[in-house]
Enzyme design. Structure first.
Site, PDB file in Angstrom:
ATOM      1  N   GLU A 128       0.853  -1.192   0.000  1.00 16.73           N
ATOM      2  CA  GLU A 128       0.000   0.000   0.000  1.00 16.73           C
ATOM      3  C   GLU A 128       0.885   1.238   0.000  1.00 16.73           C
ATOM      4  O   GLU A 128       1.934   1.233   0.622  1.00 16.73           O
ATOM      5  CB  GLU A 128      -0.867   0.064   1.280  1.00 16.73           C
ATOM      6  CG  GLU A 128      -1.864  -1.054   1.434  1.00 16.73           C
ATOM      7  CD  GLU A 128      -2.482  -1.039   2.839  1.00 16.73           C
ATOM      8  OE1 GLU A 128      -2.317  -0.049   3.566  1.00 16.73           O
ATOM      9  OE2 GLU A 128      -3.119  -2.047   3.186  1.00 16.73           O
ATOM     10  N   LYS A 150       2.333   4.512   1.347  1.00 16.27           N
ATOM     11  CA  LYS A 150       2.425   5.074   2.687  1.00 16.27           C
ATOM     12  C   LYS A 150       2.407   6.588   2.549  1.00 16.27           C
ATOM     13  O   LYS A 150       3.321   7.176   1.994  1.00 16.27           O
ATOM     14  CB  LYS A 150       3.710   4.621   3.377  1.00 16.27           C
ATOM     15  CG  LYS A 150       3.779   5.058   4.823  1.00 16.27           C
ATOM     16  CD  LYS A 150       5.044   4.581   5.516  1.00 16.27           C
ATOM     17  CE  LYS A 150       4.940   4.840   7.013  1.00 16.27           C
ATOM     18  NZ  LYS A 150       4.583   6.226   7.328  1.00 16.27           N
ATOM     19  N   ARG A 177      -2.116   9.615  11.034  1.00 13.73           N
ATOM     20  CA  ARG A 177      -2.857   8.357  11.081  1.00 13.73           C
ATOM     21  C   ARG A 177      -4.133   8.562  11.887  1.00 13.73           C
ATOM     22  O   ARG A 177      -4.072   9.014  13.035  1.00 13.73           O
ATOM     23  CB  ARG A 177      -1.974   7.301  11.739  1.00 13.73           C
ATOM     24  CG  ARG A 177      -2.658   5.996  12.035  1.00 13.73           C
ATOM     25  CD  ARG A 177      -2.029   4.888  11.264  1.00 13.73           C
ATOM     26  NE  ARG A 177      -2.633   3.608  11.540  1.00 13.73           N
ATOM     27  CZ  ARG A 177      -1.954   2.537  11.951  1.00 13.73           C
ATOM     28  NH1 ARG A 177      -0.655   2.630  12.185  1.00 13.73           N
ATOM     29  NH2 ARG A 177      -2.567   1.391  12.110  1.00 13.73           N
ATOM     30  N   ARG A 231      -3.341   8.564  16.306  1.00 11.30           N
ATOM     31  CA  ARG A 231      -2.552   7.399  16.701  1.00 11.30           C
ATOM     32  C   ARG A 231      -2.402   7.276  18.213  1.00 11.30           C
ATOM     33  O   ARG A 231      -2.293   6.186  18.755  1.00 11.30           O
ATOM     34  CB  ARG A 231      -1.178   7.588  16.066  1.00 11.30           C
ATOM     35  CG  ARG A 231      -0.220   6.476  16.172  1.00 11.30           C
ATOM     36  CD  ARG A 231       0.949   6.821  15.283  1.00 11.30           C
ATOM     37  NE  ARG A 231       2.185   6.884  16.040  1.00 11.30           N
ATOM     38  CZ  ARG A 231       2.823   5.839  16.553  1.00 11.30           C
ATOM     39  NH1 ARG A 231       2.348   4.635  16.403  1.00 11.30           N
ATOM     40  NH2 ARG A 231       3.939   5.982  17.200  1.00 11.30           N
ATOM     41  N   GLU A 269      -5.172   7.413   6.556  1.00 13.05           N
ATOM     42  CA  GLU A 269      -4.179   8.474   6.695  1.00 13.05           C
ATOM     43  C   GLU A 269      -4.765   9.769   6.147  1.00 13.05           C
ATOM     44  O   GLU A 269      -5.311   9.794   5.047  1.00 13.05           O
ATOM     45  CB  GLU A 269      -2.894   8.091   5.936  1.00 13.05           C
ATOM     46  CG  GLU A 269      -1.703   8.997   6.182  1.00 13.05           C
ATOM     47  CD  GLU A 269      -0.904   8.634   7.446  1.00 13.05           C
ATOM     48  OE1 GLU A 269      -1.205   7.611   8.096  1.00 13.05           O
ATOM     49  OE2 GLU A 269       0.020   9.414   7.775  1.00 13.05           O
ATOM     50  N   PHE A 329      -7.508   2.564   4.855  1.00 14.39           N
ATOM     51  CA  PHE A 329      -6.794   1.310   4.586  1.00 14.39           C
ATOM     52  C   PHE A 329      -7.179   0.154   5.505  1.00 14.39           C
ATOM     53  O   PHE A 329      -6.664  -0.951   5.355  1.00 14.39           O
ATOM     54  CB  PHE A 329      -5.277   1.511   4.584  1.00 14.39           C
ATOM     55  CG  PHE A 329      -4.716   2.101   5.861  1.00 14.39           C
ATOM     56  CD1 PHE A 329      -4.634   1.349   7.017  1.00 14.39           C
ATOM     57  CD2 PHE A 329      -4.265   3.411   5.880  1.00 14.39           C
ATOM     58  CE1 PHE A 329      -4.113   1.888   8.186  1.00 14.39           C
ATOM     59  CE2 PHE A 329      -3.744   3.971   7.049  1.00 14.39           C
ATOM     60  CZ  PHE A 329      -3.671   3.204   8.201  1.00 14.39           C
ATOM     61  N   ARG A 336       3.895  -3.794  17.282  1.00 20.24           N
ATOM     62  CA  ARG A 336       4.746  -3.658  16.106  1.00 20.24           C
ATOM     63  C   ARG A 336       5.182  -5.055  15.703  1.00 20.24           C
ATOM     64  O   ARG A 336       6.038  -5.645  16.338  1.00 20.24           O
ATOM     65  CB  ARG A 336       5.950  -2.787  16.440  1.00 20.24           C
ATOM     66  CG  ARG A 336       6.616  -2.134  15.260  1.00 20.24           C
ATOM     67  CD  ARG A 336       7.796  -1.295  15.678  1.00 20.24           C
ATOM     68  NE  ARG A 336       7.420  -0.068  16.376  1.00 20.24           N
ATOM     69  CZ  ARG A 336       6.958   1.027  15.780  1.00 20.24           C
ATOM     70  NH1 ARG A 336       6.820   1.053  14.466  1.00 20.24           N
ATOM     71  NH2 ARG A 336       6.652   2.088  16.482  1.00 20.24           N
ATOM     72  N   LYS A 342       7.205  -1.382   6.913  1.00 22.04           N
ATOM     73  CA  LYS A 342       7.180  -0.095   6.211  1.00 22.04           C
ATOM     74  C   LYS A 342       8.513   0.176   5.562  1.00 22.04           C
ATOM     75  O   LYS A 342       9.571  -0.073   6.127  1.00 22.04           O
ATOM     76  CB  LYS A 342       6.747   1.049   7.124  1.00 22.04           C
ATOM     77  CG  LYS A 342       7.588   1.277   8.343  1.00 22.04           C
ATOM     78  CD  LYS A 342       7.052   2.470   9.111  1.00 22.04           C
ATOM     79  CE  LYS A 342       7.617   2.531  10.504  1.00 22.04           C
ATOM     80  NZ  LYS A 342       7.034   3.578  11.319  1.00 22.04           N
TER      81      LYS A 342
END
Length: 464
Positions: free
Chosen positions: A221, A223, A228, A243, A273, A313, A385, A391
């Site tokens: 996707e 970025k 966010r 976020r 985003e 997303f 994470r 990313k």
DNA sequence: TCTGTCTGCCCC
DNA sequence: ATTCTGC
DNA sequence: GCAGAATGGGCAGACAGA
């Protein structure tokens, strides 16, 4: 019922500063939590980690050093009959201080602080101050606190962590764990308008690394360089969270309208985003978006000046059903069915690294930050994470010169650790481009400080 | 009342 | 946000 | 591999002084 004194909490904090070992810290905190009365659990948790309020809570203390300093200086006159401060009384005082606002608020806060500080011992004073500034410096924050709650309650660590990531209020989670036990913790679930911690991505250096980690079944996707956001909608009510679970609904009225116009489902949580765009729809730098962030005045005016676009997303919740355990590919399918007239993040699915590279290069050349690489079968892990999301960002190389440096603070106070950077332009003059403090080891700071001091032409105590 | 300054809080 | 250290 | 600490820029809000 015996309420616990704030002095005992301060002693616990002091004890925590004496060890660097996580296990020991966990034990100290969990022992303390086990001894508390029910009503003290949540306040104690917040006072130990030094945040006062949960992440979702918009309240703040708003105390300046300017107003605290005279308070501390005026403490000579000790009151003869000292009242014992308890955890709950200290916490209530902080709540009252947070409520004060408007003209004369600093004066009122100062008075409350004076009466608070005049009742305390040096040790209590030390940690009251650290509470006010939100820096406990004893190495216990959310992570270790979750472990301590797990030990104190005898419940599984991963269940507590999951509950915290979904609920966002660590004090409440501690209270539920210790009072209601496993049953209570398992009941913690996603609720509309209670934002969850977003899933995070690991950094990779290039697409080879990403493909090695995932094998196959990848989605890439775009970025985007923006904020966010997690968007909650129930009927005609829409709210936007960041976020870090802060609400920014009022800053983006056009997004609220677009959601209402284009999403018919009543109860839904989606993620995306938010980016600033120019009149041609090309992305603007993150700094431009900042002009709209946390703004209270002239929202309409700046709305015209800096248009924004929302690229969705993910979907987290729909019509009473959590989507956290639904695989990525199915979540995307649901999302695309529901929000037909909405922009989704640009995406491809591929096992071919050349195709992936072309996609990545397109993202960069269109002015975006890079790509996210996601495993098709992965579920949504709130607040974690994991390798499921990777990313990849572009990097730019520059020749730069250090033209000045600041003395560091805390652990770095002996070094020049914050460097003012410049590039040399075509006229051979310095063009200041910014500052950095990152990417160096302790030894490198040591060496650079030595070298810079040899070259210094000026020193005003802060900046050399 | 206006303006400059200071600082906490929030994003990346 | 990133990058470091200590565990 | 996880968790905590350190660090910067832009905004609103509060105060002091003109």
């Amino acid at each position: 019922m015996t309420l616990t004194t704030f002095l005992e909490l301060a002693k616990v904090c002091e004890k925590l500063t004496k060890t660097t070992k996580t296990l020991e810290k966990t034990k100290i905190v969990s022992n303390f939590l086990s001894k508390l009365e029910k009503e003290e659990i949540s306040p104690a948790i917040f006072l130990i980690i030094g945040t006062i309020f949960s992440e979702t809570d918009p309240r703040t203390l708003n105390i300046n050093w300017k107003s605290l300093e005279p308070v501390l200086k005026s403490l000579k006159q000790k009151t003869l009959f000292q009242e014992k401060l308890t955890i709950t009384s200290v916490y209530k005082t902080f709540l009252k201080i947070a409520q004060i606002s408007g003209k004369g608020s600093q004066r009122k806060k100062k008075d409350m602080l004076i009466s608070l500080f005049s009742q305390v011992s040096p040790l209590e004073k030390k940690f009251l101050m650290r509470n006010i500034f939100g820096e406990m410096r004893h190495g216990v924050k959310e992570g270790v606190m979750i472990k301590a709650i797990s030990v104190a309650s005898g419940l599984d660590y991963s269940n507590i962590k999951r509950a915290y990531m979904i609920n966002g209020n660590i004090g409440e989670i501690g209270k539920i764990a210790l009072e209601d036990g496993e049953e209570g913790i398992k009941k913690v679930s996603i609720k509309l308008f209670q934002p969850i911690k977003p899933m995070l991505g690991e950094i990779v250096e290039d697409l080879n690394q990403a493909f090695n980690k995932h094998g196959k079944n990848l989605a890439l996707e775009y970025k985007y360089d923006g904020i966010r956001v997690q968007i909650h909608k129930s009927g005609k009510i829409v709210r936007i969270f960041t976020r870090h679970l802060k609400e920014i609904t009022s800053n983006f009225p056009e997004i609220i309208k677009k959601i209402l116009d284009n999403i018919e489902i009543d109860d839904i949580i989606v993620e995306g985003e938010l980016i600033a765009i120019d009149s041609n729809g090309r992305p603007l730098p993150f700094q431009d978006l900042m002009h709209r962030f946390k703004r209270i005045y002239e929202i309409k005016k700046v709305q015209q000046l800096i248009p924004v676009s929302l690229l969705l997303f993910d979907i987290i919740f729909c019509n009473g059903k959590s989507f956290l355990n639904i695989p990525y590919q199915k979540r995307w399918k649901k999302l695309s069915e529901i929000v037909k007239n909405f922009d989704l993040a640009k995406r491809i699915i591929t096992n071919n690294i050349d195709e992936a590279n072309i996609f990545y290069n397109n993202a960069i050349s269109e002015g975006h930050e890079g790509v996210m690489i996601k495993a098709l079968t992965s579920i949504y892990h709130p607040g974690e994470r994991k390798n499921d999301w990777l990313k990849l960002k572009s990097e730019i190389r520059l020749d730069i010169v250090i033209i000045a440096a600041d003395w560091g603070s805390g652990r770095r106070h002996k070094w020049l650790s914050n460097y003012h950077l410049a590039v040399i332009d075509e006229k051979e003059e310095f063009q200041v481009i910014g500052k950095t403090f990152k990417g160096l080891t302790d030894q490198e700071f040591e060496n650079i400080t030595e070298e810079l001091l040899k070259l210094k032409i000026n020193d005003n105590q802060y900046t050399v």
